[in-house]
Scaffold this motif. Structure first.
Motif, PDB file in Angstrom:
ATOM      1  N   VAL A   1      94.238  69.093  -1.322  1.00  0.00           N
ATOM      2  CA  VAL A   1      93.500  69.818  -0.291  1.00  0.00           C
ATOM      3  C   VAL A   1      94.089  71.227  -0.140  1.00  0.00           C
ATOM      4  O   VAL A   1      95.309  71.390  -0.134  1.00  0.00           O
ATOM      5  N   ARG A   2      93.225  72.193  -0.019  1.00  0.00           N
ATOM      6  CA  ARG A   2      93.633  73.559   0.302  1.00  0.00           C
ATOM      7  C   ARG A   2      93.227  73.852   1.738  1.00  0.00           C
ATOM      8  O   ARG A   2      92.099  73.558   2.145  1.00  0.00           O
ATOM      9  N   VAL A   3      94.129  74.464   2.509  1.00  0.00           N
ATOM     10  CA  VAL A   3      93.888  74.746   3.925  1.00  0.00           C
ATOM     11  C   VAL A   3      94.245  76.198   4.223  1.00  0.00           C
ATOM     12  O   VAL A   3      95.332  76.663   3.876  1.00  0.00           O
ATOM     13  N   GLU A   4      93.320  76.908   4.863  1.00  0.00           N
ATOM     14  CA  GLU A   4      93.569  78.283   5.306  1.00  0.00           C
ATOM     15  C   GLU A   4      92.839  78.485   6.632  1.00  0.00           C
ATOM     16  O   GLU A   4      92.148  77.601   7.129  1.00  0.00           O
TER      17      GLU A   4
ATOM     18  N   ALA B   1      86.612  72.961  12.048  1.00  0.00           N
ATOM     19  CA  ALA B   1      86.806  72.959  10.598  1.00  0.00           C
ATOM     20  C   ALA B   1      85.495  73.086   9.829  1.00  0.00           C
ATOM     21  O   ALA B   1      84.445  72.602  10.257  1.00  0.00           O
ATOM     22  N   ILE B   2      85.597  73.765   8.690  1.00  0.00           N
ATOM     23  CA  ILE B   2      84.569  73.725   7.653  1.00  0.00           C
ATOM     24  C   ILE B   2      85.222  73.086   6.442  1.00  0.00           C
ATOM     25  O   ILE B   2      86.257  73.554   5.960  1.00  0.00           O
ATOM     26  N   VAL B   3      84.634  72.009   5.950  1.00  0.00           N
ATOM     27  CA  VAL B   3      85.172  71.274   4.802  1.00  0.00           C
ATOM     28  C   VAL B   3      84.282  71.542   3.596  1.00  0.00           C
ATOM     29  O   VAL B   3      83.062  71.350   3.650  1.00  0.00           O
ATOM     30  N   PHE B   4      84.888  71.980   2.496  1.00  0.00           N
ATOM     31  CA  PHE B   4      84.162  72.353   1.289  1.00  0.00           C
ATOM     32  C   PHE B   4      84.368  71.295   0.204  1.00  0.00           C
ATOM     33  O   PHE B   4      85.490  70.882  -0.069  1.00  0.00           O
ATOM     34  N   VAL B   5      83.256  70.895  -0.429  1.00  0.00           N
ATOM     35  CA  VAL B   5      83.284  69.889  -1.490  1.00  0.00           C
ATOM     36  C   VAL B   5      82.664  70.506  -2.745  1.00  0.00           C
ATOM     37  O   VAL B   5      81.475  70.837  -2.752  1.00  0.00           O
ATOM     38  N   HIS B   6      83.464  70.659  -3.792  1.00  0.00           N
ATOM     39  CA  HIS B   6      83.016  71.356  -4.998  1.00  0.00           C
ATOM     40  C   HIS B   6      82.161  70.464  -5.892  1.00  0.00           C
ATOM     41  O   HIS B   6      81.900  69.290  -5.589  1.00  0.00           O
TER      42      HIS B   6
ATOM     43  N   VAL C   1      88.961  74.094   4.910  1.00  0.00           N
ATOM     44  CA  VAL C   1      89.592  72.997   4.178  1.00  0.00           C
ATOM     45  C   VAL C   1      88.740  72.696   2.952  1.00  0.00           C
ATOM     46  O   VAL C   1      87.556  72.386   3.071  1.00  0.00           O
ATOM     47  N   ALA C   2      89.343  72.797   1.762  1.00  0.00           N
ATOM     48  CA  ALA C   2      88.624  72.497   0.519  1.00  0.00           C
ATOM     49  C   ALA C   2      89.350  71.393  -0.229  1.00  0.00           C
ATOM     50  O   ALA C   2      90.557  71.475  -0.460  1.00  0.00           O
TER      51      ALA C   2
ATOM     52  N   SER D   1      88.740  60.691   4.550  1.00  0.00           N
ATOM     53  CA  SER D   1      90.152  61.037   4.725  1.00  0.00           C
ATOM     54  C   SER D   1      90.338  62.535   4.916  1.00  0.00           C
ATOM     55  O   SER D   1      91.140  62.977   5.744  1.00  0.00           O
ATOM     56  N   VAL D   2      89.596  63.324   4.157  1.00  0.00           N
ATOM     57  CA  VAL D   2      89.691  64.777   4.288  1.00  0.00           C
ATOM     58  C   VAL D   2      89.157  65.236   5.640  1.00  0.00           C
ATOM     59  O   VAL D   2      89.732  66.120   6.288  1.00  0.00           O
TER      60      VAL D   2
END
Length: 280
Positions: A15-18, A25-30, A55-56, A84-85
């Motif tokens: 997970v990358r967090v900035e 939160a905004i959660v990004f799923v590639h 959060v990606a 979980s993310v």
């Protein structure tokens, strides 16, 4: 910051967090054969960073996540990883799914409904997969890449993945980025690249049950995921809004980053305001 969470079956999910740790939160799923690095221009956007916790995740088998032997054909596995993310990110969150990431979000919806979700953004996304499923329609760049892109023979896979990477964008993208996309795809094991396609999923009922605001964004010139797949999702999800980026391919968050970030920021701010009013 890079960290990890424990997903389904104990698999470690990178997970990358900035951004703003005290914000929603905004959660990004590639997408298929990519990683959290795809969202570089969103993580660099000053307004998104100021207003939200970004959060990606790296999908299992991709990026810095574990590469388990199985689970890639099981909706409950993908749902568990994303759950979980989301718990780590802070719920409710806006979740953004690009390409195959849209199918992962649909898997989550199939298992958990919209619990923990403030809103959904589908970006050049599929929500189904397999023959005769309109939510999984692919374009000529994807069709041309298969099955060669799944081969464990580099001489077979490399030309296919190179052409696929070049076909993702309708506008010119910087050379280093184009090479990064190709390098990321090559770093995903061939067994994983193939496993993600061994599914047959219909999602009509799942999409029709969505009860949170949804935004569907699609490049009008997307040669990887047919724009009709986005239109299908937008038509099935009650009240969904949609936007087409003209002259843009499969990478609207790169090819039209400023427009994309503005759209995402506006949607996420609306959802954060609505959630804040509900909590009062």
């Amino acid at each position: 910051m890079r960290t990890e969470v424990v997903g389904a079956g104990g698999v470690r999910i990178g997970v990358r967090v900035e951004g703003n740790d005290s914000a929603p939160a905004i959660v990004f799923v590639h997408g298929w054969a990519q990683s959290a690095k795809a969202w570089e221009l969103q993580f660099a956007d000053p307004e998104l960073r100021r207003r939200f916790r970004l959060v990606a995740m790296d999908l299992r088998g991709h990026g810095s996540s574990d590469v388990p032997h199985g689970g890639y054909d099981d909706p409950t596995t993908w749902a568990g990883d994303l759950a979980s993310v989301l718990r780590f990110a802070g719920e409710p969150a806006v979740v953004v799914g690009w390409s195959y990431g849209g199918l992962v979000i649909t898997d989550y919806l199939r298992v958990h409904g919209t619990r923990g979700l403030s809103g959904i953004v589908l970006v050049g996304a599929i929500t189904e997969i397999g023959r005769n499923h309109p939510g999984g329609l692919v374009g000529p760049a994807m069709r041309a890449a298969l099955p060669a892109a799944l081969s464990d023979d580099l001489g077979v896979a490399l030309p296919a993945l190179t052409a696929f990477s070049e076909g993702m964008a309708a506008r010119e993208v910087p050379g280093p980025l184009a090479q990064a996309l190709l390098g990321t795809a090559l770093a995903v094991p061939p067994s994983v690249r193939g496993a993600l396609f061994r599914r047959d999923v219909d999602s009509a009922d799942v999409l029709a049950a969505v009860d949170v605001p949804t935004l569907v964004l699609h490049g009008a010139d997307d040669a990887v995921v047919d724009p009709r797949a986005g239109e299908y999702a937008a038509g099935k999800i009650p009240g969904a809004d949609s936007r087409s980026f003209h002259g843009v391919g499969h990478l609207p968050f790169v090819e039209a980053a400023e427009e994309f970030n503005t759209s995402l920021l506006s949607f996420a701010e609306q959802r954060a305001s609505a959630d804040a009013r509900t909590e009062r």
